[in-house]
Write an enzyme that holds these catalytic residues in place. Structure first.
Site, short mmCIF file in Angstrom:
data_model
loop_
_atom_site.label_atom_id
_atom_site.label_comp_id
_atom_site.label_asym_id
_atom_site.label_seq_id
_atom_site.Cartn_x
_atom_site.Cartn_y
_atom_site.Cartn_z
N ASP A 160 -6.13 48.39 -10.46
CA ASP A 160 -4.76 47.90 -10.67
C ASP A 160 -4.75 46.70 -11.61
O ASP A 160 -5.23 45.62 -11.25
CB ASP A 160 -4.15 47.51 -9.32
CG ASP A 160 -3.88 48.72 -8.45
OD1 ASP A 160 -3.13 49.60 -8.88
OD2 ASP A 160 -4.47 48.80 -7.35
N MET B 256 4.92 56.10 -7.26
CA MET B 256 4.68 54.90 -6.44
C MET B 256 5.42 55.04 -5.11
O MET B 256 6.63 55.28 -5.09
CB MET B 256 5.19 53.64 -7.16
CG MET B 256 4.36 53.19 -8.36
SD MET B 256 2.65 52.80 -7.99
CE MET B 256 2.82 51.48 -6.78
N SER C 72 -8.48 52.15 -4.12
CA SER C 72 -7.97 51.09 -4.99
C SER C 72 -8.80 49.82 -4.82
O SER C 72 -8.87 49.24 -3.74
CB SER C 72 -6.50 50.79 -4.68
OG SER C 72 -6.12 49.64 -5.40
N ASP D 34 0.64 56.52 -4.80
CA ASP D 34 0.00 55.20 -4.70
C ASP D 34 0.88 54.28 -3.86
O ASP D 34 2.01 53.98 -4.24
CB ASP D 34 -0.18 54.63 -6.11
CG ASP D 34 -0.90 53.30 -6.13
OD1 ASP D 34 -1.37 52.84 -5.07
OD2 ASP D 34 -0.98 52.71 -7.23
N MET E 98 -2.52 44.00 -13.32
CA MET E 98 -1.20 43.38 -13.17
C MET E 98 -1.13 42.12 -14.02
O MET E 98 -2.10 41.36 -14.09
CB MET E 98 -0.96 43.01 -11.70
CG MET E 98 -1.12 44.16 -10.73
SD MET E 98 -0.63 43.66 -9.07
CE MET E 98 -1.19 45.07 -8.11
N HIS F 104 -9.59 53.63 -8.54
CA HIS F 104 -8.28 53.15 -9.02
C HIS F 104 -8.34 51.65 -9.28
O HIS F 104 -8.71 50.88 -8.39
CB HIS F 104 -7.25 53.49 -7.95
CG HIS F 104 -5.83 53.22 -8.32
ND1 HIS F 104 -5.06 54.11 -9.04
CD2 HIS F 104 -5.04 52.17 -8.05
CE1 HIS F 104 -3.85 53.62 -9.19
NE2 HIS F 104 -3.80 52.43 -8.61
N HIS G 295 -4.42 51.72 -13.60
CA HIS G 295 -2.98 51.69 -13.34
C HIS G 295 -2.45 50.40 -13.93
O HIS G 295 -2.63 49.33 -13.34
CB HIS G 295 -2.77 51.78 -11.82
CG HIS G 295 -1.35 51.69 -11.39
ND1 HIS G 295 -0.99 51.46 -10.08
CD2 HIS G 295 -0.18 51.79 -12.08
CE1 HIS G 295 0.33 51.43 -9.98
NE2 HIS G 295 0.85 51.61 -11.18
N MET H 251 0.15 47.87 -14.58
CA MET H 251 1.45 47.33 -14.19
C MET H 251 1.70 46.12 -15.07
O MET H 251 1.61 44.97 -14.65
CB MET H 251 1.43 46.95 -12.70
CG MET H 251 1.48 48.18 -11.80
SD MET H 251 0.89 47.86 -10.13
CE MET H 251 -0.86 48.13 -10.39
C1 DX5 Z 1 0.11 48.38 -5.59
C2 DX5 Z 1 -1.07 49.08 -6.18
C3 DX5 Z 1 -1.83 49.95 -5.27
C4 DX5 Z 1 -2.44 49.24 -4.09
C5 DX5 Z 1 -2.37 50.19 -2.95
O1 DX5 Z 1 0.92 47.91 -6.61
O2 DX5 Z 1 -0.65 49.90 -7.27
O3 DX5 Z 1 -2.82 50.70 -5.97
O4 DX5 Z 1 -3.77 48.84 -4.27
O5 DX5 Z 1 -2.80 49.56 -1.81
P1 DX5 Z 1 -2.56 50.20 -0.36
O6 DX5 Z 1 -3.25 51.52 -0.33
O7 DX5 Z 1 -3.15 49.19 0.54
O8 DX5 Z 1 -1.06 50.35 -0.19
ZN ZN Z 2 -2.15 51.24 -8.15
#
Ligand code: DX5
Ligand code: ZN
Length: 223
Positions: A35, A137, A10, A175, A37, A33, A66, A68
């Site tokens: 993220d 998740m 990620s 994840d 947000m 990956h 991903h 969010m």
């Molecule tokens: C959290 C993200 C994850 C995050 C995971 O909302 O969706 O992808 O980067 O990070 P770790 O592996 O550090 O929990």
């Molecule tokens: Zn993620």
């Protein structure tokens, strides 16, 4: 055929000032990956389509986006159009999850459905045939570096059973909080694709961390 565990580092835990170099450091991984947000669906704010497009242009491995975000209907197809391999939306944010999946696929990507730790899988069983990946998740979405929630593994087991019995064709992804201490239990439960942020980018040598996680998952499946 035994399942081959796959790793998706990620980028959230990478150095945002050097994104191009950071993609190169994980070139041995399966997916990258990303993220996205929006500070509405989750409290945090990261990056959006123009930055993901720039990452796509330099990444040596396929992007796993991903989202969010609220209103994924509006934005998800754009990530497919710029060339992401997989685009995941949150079930809790969709008004019509089937239509979103259709639009993502039509734009050329695999379609993923993510569920938060407290969201039951049963609620979405009827839409999963329209999806290619299920993202379970294992932390509350929003931040890297949180602790793994083992209770979500019952959903992984249920999804694995549905795939193995031919009722669904899905890649099962997890994840949140995946590291050397937690990956074995997730692998045993039936995960195919492991997202790992801090465990990869927080390591001195990300390539070594990826190989070690993959080996641990493979050992857990075969053992
Ligand atoms: C959290 C993200 C994850 C995050 C995971 O909302 O969706 O992808 O980067 O990070 P770790 O592996 O550090 O929990
Ligand atoms: Zn993620």
């Amino acid at each position: 055929m035994p399942r081959e565990p796959m790793i998706a580092p990620s980028l959230l835990s990478a150095d945002f000032a050097h994104l191009a170099e950071e993609t190169q450091r994980v070139a041995d991984a399966d997916w990258l990956h990303v993220d996205v947000m929006d500070a509405h669906f989750v409290p945090n704010l990261t990056l959006g389509l123009p930055v993901v497009e720039a990452i796509q242009a330099v990444s040596p491995i396929p992007l796993d986006c991903h989202l969010m975000i609220e209103n994924p209907e509006r934005w998800a197809p754009g990530y497919a159009e710029i060339g992401a391999r997989n685009v995941t939306v949150h079930a809790e944010a969709c008004t019509d999850p089937r239509a979103v999946a259709r639009d993502i696929r039509a734009a050329g990507a695999l379609a993923g459905l993510a569920i938060k730790p407290g969201t039951p899988l049963e609620q979405y069983l009827d839409v999963l045939p329209d999806y290619d990946t299920l993202l379970v998740m294992s932390v509350e979405p929003g931040f890297g570096g949180q602790s793994f929630i083992p209770g979500v593994l019952s959903k992984v087991r249920a999804a694995r059973r549905l795939v193995d019995t031919g009722h669904l064709t899905l890649l099962v992804e997890i994840d949140g909080g995946i590291n050397a201490d937690t990956i074995a239990q997730a692998a045993e439960a039936g995960v195919d694709m492991f997202v790992a942020g801090s465990a990869v980018y927080g390591a001195e040598d990300p390539a070594k961390a990826i190989a070690a996680l993959r080996a641990q998952a493979a050992a857990a499946i075969s053992g």
